[in-house]
Scaffold this motif. Sequence first.
Motif, PDB file in Angstrom:
ATOM      1  N   ALA A 266      -5.775  14.245  11.003  1.00 18.63           N
ATOM      2  CA  ALA A 266      -6.009  14.161   9.593  1.00 18.63           C
ATOM      3  C   ALA A 266      -6.123  15.506   9.109  1.00 18.63           C
ATOM      4  CB  ALA A 266      -7.341  13.580   9.277  1.00 18.63           C
ATOM      5  N   ASP A 267      -5.918  15.710   7.989  1.00 16.46           N
ATOM      6  CA  ASP A 267      -5.760  17.175   7.456  1.00 16.46           C
ATOM      7  C   ASP A 267      -6.087  17.161   5.723  1.00 16.46           C
ATOM      8  OD1 ASP A 267      -3.141  17.075   5.329  1.00 16.46           O
ATOM      9  OD2 ASP A 267      -2.467  16.264   7.574  1.00 16.46           O
ATOM     10  N   THR A 268      -6.472  18.134   5.150  1.00 15.42           N
ATOM     11  CA  THR A 268      -6.856  18.375   3.918  1.00 15.42           C
ATOM     12  C   THR A 268      -6.368  19.482   3.463  1.00 15.42           C
ATOM     13  OG1 THR A 268      -8.653  18.097   2.263  1.00 15.42           O
ATOM     14  CG2 THR A 268      -9.147  19.125   4.335  1.00 15.42           C
ATOM     15  N   ASP A 269      -5.967  19.779   2.030  1.00 18.26           N
ATOM     16  CA  ASP A 269      -5.651  20.944   1.532  1.00 18.26           C
ATOM     17  C   ASP A 269      -6.889  21.280   0.463  1.00 18.26           C
ATOM     18  OD1 ASP A 269      -5.313  19.399  -0.610  1.00 18.26           O
ATOM     19  OD2 ASP A 269      -3.215  19.910  -1.056  1.00 18.26           O
ATOM     20  N   GLY A 270      -8.016  20.332   0.490  1.00 18.42           N
ATOM     21  CA  GLY A 270      -9.183  20.722  -0.115  1.00 18.42           C
ATOM     22  C   GLY A 270      -9.110  19.852  -1.468  1.00 18.42           C
TER      23      GLY A 270
ATOM     24  N   ASN B  57      -6.153  19.346  -8.565  1.00 17.62           N
ATOM     25  CA  ASN B  57      -6.916  20.389  -9.400  1.00 17.62           C
ATOM     26  C   ASN B  57      -8.120  20.823  -8.488  1.00 17.62           C
ATOM     27  OD1 ASN B  57      -5.849  19.920 -11.770  1.00 17.62           O
ATOM     28  ND2 ASN B  57      -6.880  18.049 -12.285  1.00 17.62           N
ATOM     29  N   PRO B  58      -8.603  22.060  -8.694  1.00 17.16           N
ATOM     30  CA  PRO B  58      -9.643  22.789  -7.525  1.00 17.16           C
ATOM     31  C   PRO B  58     -10.866  21.722  -7.739  1.00 17.16           C
ATOM     32  CG  PRO B  58      -8.591  24.320  -9.337  1.00 17.16           C
ATOM     33  CD  PRO B  58      -8.393  22.934  -9.803  1.00 17.16           C
ATOM     34  N   THR B  59     -11.190  20.879  -8.824  1.00 18.49           N
ATOM     35  CA  THR B  59     -12.211  20.188  -8.651  1.00 18.49           C
ATOM     36  C   THR B  59     -12.105  18.724  -8.236  1.00 18.49           C
ATOM     37  OG1 THR B  59     -11.928  19.364 -10.904  1.00 18.49           O
ATOM     38  CG2 THR B  59     -13.476  21.396 -10.572  1.00 18.49           C
ATOM     39  N   ASP B  60     -10.999  18.545  -7.582  1.00 18.61           N
ATOM     40  CA  ASP B  60     -10.644  17.222  -7.103  1.00 18.61           C
ATOM     41  C   ASP B  60     -11.364  17.096  -5.670  1.00 18.61           C
ATOM     42  OD1 ASP B  60      -9.108  16.361  -9.139  1.00 18.61           O
ATOM     43  OD2 ASP B  60      -7.200  16.944  -8.069  1.00 18.61           O
ATOM     44  N   PRO B  61     -11.898  15.701  -5.398  1.00 19.08           N
ATOM     45  CA  PRO B  61     -12.567  15.894  -4.159  1.00 19.08           C
ATOM     46  C   PRO B  61     -11.550  15.675  -2.739  1.00 19.08           C
ATOM     47  CG  PRO B  61     -12.269  13.863  -5.247  1.00 19.08           C
ATOM     48  CD  PRO B  61     -12.144  14.630  -6.193  1.00 19.08           C
TER      49      PRO B  61
ATOM     50  N   ILE C  16     -20.115  10.400   4.928  1.00 20.38           N
ATOM     51  CA  ILE C  16     -21.279   9.445   5.056  1.00 20.38           C
ATOM     52  C   ILE C  16     -22.125   9.207   6.184  1.00 20.38           C
ATOM     53  CG2 ILE C  16     -20.996   6.720   4.826  1.00 20.38           C
ATOM     54  CD1 ILE C  16     -17.934   6.970   4.099  1.00 20.38           C
ATOM     55  N   ASP C  17     -23.440   9.019   5.875  1.00 19.65           N
ATOM     56  CA  ASP C  17     -24.221   8.931   6.987  1.00 19.65           C
ATOM     57  C   ASP C  17     -25.342   7.791   6.405  1.00 19.65           C
ATOM     58  OD1 ASP C  17     -25.804  10.234   5.274  1.00 19.65           O
ATOM     59  OD2 ASP C  17     -25.869  12.080   6.304  1.00 19.65           O
ATOM     60  N   ALA C  18     -26.227   7.689   7.100  1.00 18.90           N
ATOM     61  CA  ALA C  18     -27.323   6.522   6.964  1.00 18.90           C
ATOM     62  C   ALA C  18     -27.898   6.835   5.577  1.00 18.90           C
ATOM     63  CB  ALA C  18     -28.425   6.590   8.084  1.00 18.90           C
ATOM     64  N   ALA C  19     -28.180   8.109   5.205  1.00 19.55           N
ATOM     65  CA  ALA C  19     -28.776   8.406   3.798  1.00 19.55           C
ATOM     66  C   ALA C  19     -27.750   7.935   2.828  1.00 19.55           C
ATOM     67  CB  ALA C  19     -28.894  10.016   3.824  1.00 19.55           C
TER      68      ALA C  19
ATOM     69  N   ASP D  12     -22.202  12.131  -2.221  1.00 18.31           N
ATOM     70  CA  ASP D  12     -21.670  12.486  -0.810  1.00 18.31           C
ATOM     71  C   ASP D  12     -20.222  12.994  -1.146  1.00 18.31           C
ATOM     72  OD1 ASP D  12     -23.802  11.786   0.751  1.00 18.31           O
ATOM     73  OD2 ASP D  12     -23.658   9.735   0.029  1.00 18.31           O
ATOM     74  N   LEU D  13     -19.540  13.274  -2.193  1.00 21.45           N
ATOM     75  CA  LEU D  13     -18.283  13.650  -2.177  1.00 21.45           C
ATOM     76  C   LEU D  13     -18.150  15.043  -1.575  1.00 21.45           C
ATOM     77  CD1 LEU D  13     -16.969  13.111  -5.807  1.00 21.45           C
ATOM     78  CD2 LEU D  13     -16.189  11.836  -3.886  1.00 21.45           C
ATOM     79  N   LEU D  14     -16.903  15.316  -1.025  1.00 22.58           N
ATOM     80  CA  LEU D  14     -16.739  16.644  -0.349  1.00 22.58           C
ATOM     81  C   LEU D  14     -16.012  17.452  -1.318  1.00 22.58           C
ATOM     82  CD1 LEU D  14     -16.762  18.358   2.307  1.00 22.58           C
ATOM     83  CD2 LEU D  14     -14.771  17.041   3.126  1.00 22.58           C
ATOM     84  N   LEU D  15     -16.375  18.250  -1.567  1.00 18.95           N
ATOM     85  CA  LEU D  15     -15.603  19.285  -2.881  1.00 18.95           C
ATOM     86  C   LEU D  15     -15.572  20.619  -2.311  1.00 18.95           C
ATOM     87  CD1 LEU D  15     -17.687  17.865  -5.568  1.00 18.95           C
ATOM     88  CD2 LEU D  15     -15.312  17.187  -5.289  1.00 18.95           C
ATOM     89  N   PRO D  16     -14.701  21.142  -1.237  1.00 23.83           N
ATOM     90  CA  PRO D  16     -14.420  22.337  -0.923  1.00 23.83           C
ATOM     91  C   PRO D  16     -13.892  23.183  -1.544  1.00 23.83           C
ATOM     92  CG  PRO D  16     -12.914  20.956   0.278  1.00 23.83           C
ATOM     93  CD  PRO D  16     -13.874  20.055  -0.515  1.00 23.83           C
ATOM     94  N   GLY D  17     -13.083  22.863  -2.590  1.00 23.20           N
ATOM     95  CA  GLY D  17     -11.962  23.598  -3.456  1.00 23.20           C
ATOM     96  C   GLY D  17     -10.740  23.737  -2.722  1.00 23.20           C
ATOM     97  N   PRO D  18      -9.910  24.231  -3.288  1.00 22.42           N
ATOM     98  CA  PRO D  18      -8.559  24.469  -2.392  1.00 22.42           C
ATOM     99  C   PRO D  18      -8.738  25.348  -1.235  1.00 22.42           C
ATOM    100  CG  PRO D  18      -8.082  24.884  -4.822  1.00 22.42           C
ATOM    101  CD  PRO D  18      -9.746  24.755  -4.661  1.00 22.42           C
TER     102      PRO D  18
END
Length: 74
Positions: free
Chosen positions: A1-5, A12-16, A21-24, A54-60
């Motif tokens: 898998a891969d991501t450009d962030g 957009n830079p704010t796109d997740p 995901i974990d027990a929390a 729990d969104l992953l928002l690393p930015g580009p």
Amino acid sequence: ADTDGADGGAGNPTDPAGALIDAATFAKMKALALQPQAYLDNNDATAFFEATGDLLLPGPTLTNVNDIRVILVE
């Protein structure tokens, strides 16, 4: 898998880029009385994981490198 962030939207830079995901996550879902099936039926994972925080928002990352090799052995 891969991501450009910024995989989940219009680039957009704010796109997740996904969610962690974990027990929390399940505890927050229960505490917020979220109904995951409703979000699945609406194809809206972003809103669900935004509600749980729990969104992953690393930015580009400005890269989208992925190498995969599959070897099938009978």
